[in-house]
Design a protein around this motif. Structure first.
Motif, PDB file in Angstrom:
ATOM      1  N   TYR A 137       6.519 -32.999 -51.673  1.00  0.00           N
ATOM      2  CA  TYR A 137       7.808 -32.353 -51.482  1.00  0.00           C
ATOM      3  C   TYR A 137       8.931 -33.380 -51.596  1.00  0.00           C
ATOM      4  CZ  TYR A 137      11.251 -29.185 -49.425  1.00  0.00           C
ATOM      5  OH  TYR A 137      12.335 -28.376 -49.217  1.00  0.00           O
ATOM      6  N   ASN A 138       9.927 -33.079 -52.398  1.00  0.00           N
ATOM      7  CA  ASN A 138      11.002 -34.039 -52.616  1.00  0.00           C
ATOM      8  C   ASN A 138      12.342 -33.317 -52.765  1.00  0.00           C
ATOM      9  OD1 ASN A 138      12.499 -36.259 -53.241  1.00  0.00           O
ATOM     10  ND2 ASN A 138      11.723 -36.479 -55.326  1.00  0.00           N
ATOM     11  N   HIS A 139      12.748 -32.664 -51.702  1.00  0.00           N
ATOM     12  CA  HIS A 139      13.997 -31.900 -51.768  1.00  0.00           C
ATOM     13  C   HIS A 139      14.846 -32.191 -50.534  1.00  0.00           C
ATOM     14  CE1 HIS A 139      12.329 -29.624 -55.101  1.00  0.00           C
ATOM     15  NE2 HIS A 139      11.221 -29.567 -54.405  1.00  0.00           N
ATOM     16  N   LEU A 140      15.242 -33.441 -50.414  1.00  0.00           N
ATOM     17  CA  LEU A 140      16.083 -33.833 -49.285  1.00  0.00           C
ATOM     18  C   LEU A 140      17.501 -33.324 -49.480  1.00  0.00           C
ATOM     19  CD1 LEU A 140      14.949 -37.550 -49.050  1.00  0.00           C
ATOM     20  CD2 LEU A 140      14.502 -35.795 -47.325  1.00  0.00           C
ATOM     21  N   SER A 141      18.207 -33.103 -48.380  1.00  0.00           N
ATOM     22  CA  SER A 141      19.640 -32.822 -48.474  1.00  0.00           C
ATOM     23  C   SER A 141      20.339 -34.100 -48.928  1.00  0.00           C
ATOM     24  CB  SER A 141      20.194 -32.397 -47.112  1.00  0.00           C
ATOM     25  OG  SER A 141      20.252 -33.514 -46.244  1.00  0.00           O
TER      26      SER A 141
ATOM     27  N   SER B 292      20.672 -36.486 -46.039  1.00  0.00           N
ATOM     28  CA  SER B 292      19.468 -37.274 -45.749  1.00  0.00           C
ATOM     29  C   SER B 292      19.277 -38.369 -46.795  1.00  0.00           C
ATOM     30  CB  SER B 292      18.229 -36.372 -45.739  1.00  0.00           C
ATOM     31  OG  SER B 292      18.214 -35.547 -44.607  1.00  0.00           O
TER      32      SER B 292
ATOM     33  N   LYS C 189      22.247 -24.291 -59.896  1.00  0.00           N
ATOM     34  CA  LYS C 189      20.827 -23.940 -59.947  1.00  0.00           C
ATOM     35  C   LYS C 189      20.355 -23.619 -61.359  1.00  0.00           C
ATOM     36  CE  LYS C 189      17.734 -21.087 -57.106  1.00  0.00           C
ATOM     37  NZ  LYS C 189      16.912 -20.234 -57.952  1.00  0.00           N
TER      38      LYS C 189
ATOM     39  N   ARG D 166      13.692 -30.118 -44.193  1.00  0.00           N
ATOM     40  CA  ARG D 166      13.465 -30.686 -45.528  1.00  0.00           C
ATOM     41  C   ARG D 166      12.992 -32.137 -45.413  1.00  0.00           C
ATOM     42  NH1 ARG D 166      19.095 -29.078 -48.332  1.00  0.00           N
ATOM     43  NH2 ARG D 166      18.204 -30.070 -50.185  1.00  0.00           N
ATOM     44  N   CYS D 167      13.549 -32.856 -44.468  1.00  0.00           N
ATOM     45  CA  CYS D 167      13.169 -34.249 -44.275  1.00  0.00           C
ATOM     46  C   CYS D 167      11.744 -34.348 -43.706  1.00  0.00           C
ATOM     47  CB  CYS D 167      14.183 -34.895 -43.348  1.00  0.00           C
ATOM     48  SG  CYS D 167      14.214 -36.660 -43.482  1.00  0.00           S
TER      49      CYS D 167
ATOM     50  N   TYR E  18      14.844 -16.786 -53.808  1.00  0.00           N
ATOM     51  CA  TYR E  18      15.969 -17.540 -54.366  1.00  0.00           C
ATOM     52  C   TYR E  18      15.651 -19.035 -54.392  1.00  0.00           C
ATOM     53  CZ  TYR E  18      20.639 -19.435 -54.995  1.00  0.00           C
ATOM     54  OH  TYR E  18      21.728 -20.132 -55.475  1.00  0.00           O
ATOM     55  N   ASN E  19      15.008 -19.529 -53.335  1.00  0.00           N
ATOM     56  CA  ASN E  19      14.749 -20.968 -53.253  1.00  0.00           C
ATOM     57  C   ASN E  19      13.423 -21.211 -52.529  1.00  0.00           C
ATOM     58  OD1 ASN E  19      14.738 -23.724 -52.808  1.00  0.00           O
ATOM     59  ND2 ASN E  19      16.935 -23.849 -52.389  1.00  0.00           N
TER      60      ASN E  19
ATOM     61  N   SER F 209       9.283 -23.480 -48.263  1.00  0.00           N
ATOM     62  CA  SER F 209       8.151 -24.322 -47.855  1.00  0.00           C
ATOM     63  C   SER F 209       8.577 -25.341 -46.800  1.00  0.00           C
ATOM     64  CB  SER F 209       7.462 -24.968 -49.052  1.00  0.00           C
ATOM     65  OG  SER F 209       8.293 -25.902 -49.661  1.00  0.00           O
ATOM     66  N   ALA F 210       9.838 -25.746 -46.796  1.00  0.00           N
ATOM     67  CA  ALA F 210      10.308 -26.633 -45.726  1.00  0.00           C
ATOM     68  C   ALA F 210      10.393 -25.864 -44.405  1.00  0.00           C
ATOM     69  CB  ALA F 210      11.660 -27.235 -46.076  1.00  0.00           C
TER      70      ALA F 210
ATOM     71  N   GLY G 190       8.286 -39.536 -50.194  1.00  0.00           N
ATOM     72  CA  GLY G 190       7.851 -39.486 -48.798  1.00  0.00           C
ATOM     73  C   GLY G 190       6.341 -39.635 -48.726  1.00  0.00           C
ATOM     74  N   ARG G 191       5.683 -38.774 -47.936  1.00  0.00           N
ATOM     75  CA  ARG G 191       4.225 -38.864 -47.831  1.00  0.00           C
ATOM     76  C   ARG G 191       3.533 -37.766 -48.631  1.00  0.00           C
ATOM     77  NH1 ARG G 191       1.464 -39.500 -42.168  1.00  0.00           N
ATOM     78  NH2 ARG G 191       2.709 -37.693 -41.573  1.00  0.00           N
ATOM     79  N   GLY G 192       4.292 -36.788 -49.113  1.00  0.00           N
ATOM     80  CA  GLY G 192       3.635 -35.681 -49.810  1.00  0.00           C
ATOM     81  C   GLY G 192       4.278 -35.466 -51.171  1.00  0.00           C
TER      82      GLY G 192
ATOM     83  N   ASP H  75      11.575 -23.809 -52.528  1.00  0.00           N
ATOM     84  CA  ASP H  75      11.477 -25.130 -51.904  1.00  0.00           C
ATOM     85  C   ASP H  75      11.969 -25.065 -50.463  1.00  0.00           C
ATOM     86  OD1 ASP H  75      10.586 -26.307 -54.252  1.00  0.00           O
ATOM     87  OD2 ASP H  75      12.633 -26.639 -54.957  1.00  0.00           O
ATOM     88  N   ARG H  76      13.001 -24.274 -50.236  1.00  0.00           N
ATOM     89  CA  ARG H  76      13.535 -24.131 -48.897  1.00  0.00           C
ATOM     90  C   ARG H  76      12.523 -23.413 -48.020  1.00  0.00           C
ATOM     91  NH1 ARG H  76      18.888 -25.166 -47.615  1.00  0.00           N
ATOM     92  NH2 ARG H  76      18.913 -26.194 -49.629  1.00  0.00           N
TER      93      ARG H  76
ATOM     94  N   THR I  61       9.343 -33.658 -46.404  1.00  0.00           N
ATOM     95  CA  THR I  61       9.249 -34.782 -47.349  1.00  0.00           C
ATOM     96  C   THR I  61       8.283 -35.842 -46.833  1.00  0.00           C
ATOM     97  OG1 THR I  61      11.494 -34.405 -48.157  1.00  0.00           O
ATOM     98  CG2 THR I  61      10.597 -36.614 -48.493  1.00  0.00           C
TER      99      THR I  61
END
Lengths: 187, 187
Positions: free
Chosen positions: B169-173, B176, B19, A38-39, A76-77, A82-83, B165-167, A79-80, A42
């Motif tokens: 995507y914005n789904h950090l844990s 993080s 969710k 995920r990081c 279900y997710n 695509s990471a 970040g750079r893209g 976003d997960r 990002t």
């Protein structure tokens, strides 16, 4: 930064030290896969490699990846999904480097982090500016367990300075260290 | 920064969204305790609160803390002990705020993070400089699950800008996000 600097990250499970300074293969953990993927996503890195020579660990990682990429997890997710799409498994560092050469046509420069300073230690701002002005791919290595072995660190092109907080304590998890370093280099 | 700005952090397990946008109490996870304690200790924060109204979860957390503070873990890994020494458990946010008032004699200013911008959103550099020049204690709140509820965010003194970040995507844990935010505010 050049329009899209090719940057790769690898979480190394071998060769790393254990608590008593022996060289071991550490176990892959589920949260290392997720948090770091995920990081890396990002900060728009190109690929996140899990490096482990243990075949059963590779099989386990593939099961987890398939769940989120194609199984129930994908719907279900998303976003997960695509990471985790940027995650790949390699059995050793040479394989990882070869893969990057195949993708980008160039040998990557290797960046590592270490707990102490080396002659070739580089600040975050200098490293950031070098990457921004280079058309080389870069591979950032992070060690699990008690850290990357000395030969890996000494063989790297660059050693990033240790992360210093506000006190003397300096024992971040690898997940925290990756997060902070990617933010310092790519935000 | 004033010689030692009093800064506290809380990981909130209630009230947070799930969710489907319902308000729930999320489960405490072992790695949230360890990773965030080590990070809070690195940036020399004063205390790390785990906020959960579920009594059984508090009992579980105490078992884990005792293992590392006084049990086998304390001698096996003293660095872990010193990180977990700053962890405390509170049943809700009001209790957390009262504890800080008791310690520091002042009501803390509340800082939250959110995925979108608010009128009172503040940049990391402005927040860093406000903390540096204040003699108020600060409490940084982080939400688990799908994030802190709207009333908690709207009731805060400051809302930090989302981490970009750079893209796209914005789904950090949360682990993080905490790492990056502490580094941006206190390194």
């Amino acid at each position: 930064m050049s329009e899209k600097a090719k940057v790769y990250i690898a979480l190394v499970h071998y060769p790393v030290y254990n608590k008593t300074n022996e060289v071991i293969a550490s176990a892959v953990t589920n949260l290392d896969i997720h948090d770091i993927a995920r990081c890396a996503k990002t900060y728009d890195l190109d690929k996140y490699y899990l490096v482990t020579p243990i075949e059963e660990q590779g099989i386990l990682v593939n099961k987890i990846l398939n769940h989120w990429r194609e199984g129930f997890g994908a719907s279900y997710n998303s976003d997960r999904k695509s990471a985790l799409d940027i995650v790949d498994i390699k059995s050793d560092l040479l394989d990882t480097i070869s893969d990057i050469e195949n993708i980008s046509g160039k040998k990557p420069k290797i960046i590592v982090t270490a707990a102490k300073k080396y002659d070739k230690s580089i600040t975050y701002s200098l490293m950031k500016s070098e990457i921004a002005n280079s058309d080389c791919p870069y591979l950032l290595l992070f060690g699990t367990g008690w850290g990357l072995t000395k030969p890996v660190i000494e063989g790297a092109d660059h050693v990033l300075e240790p992360i210093v907080g506000r006190g003397d304590y300096n024992h971040l998890s690898v997940r925290s260290a990756v997060s902070i370093i990617l933010d310092r280099l790519f935000s």
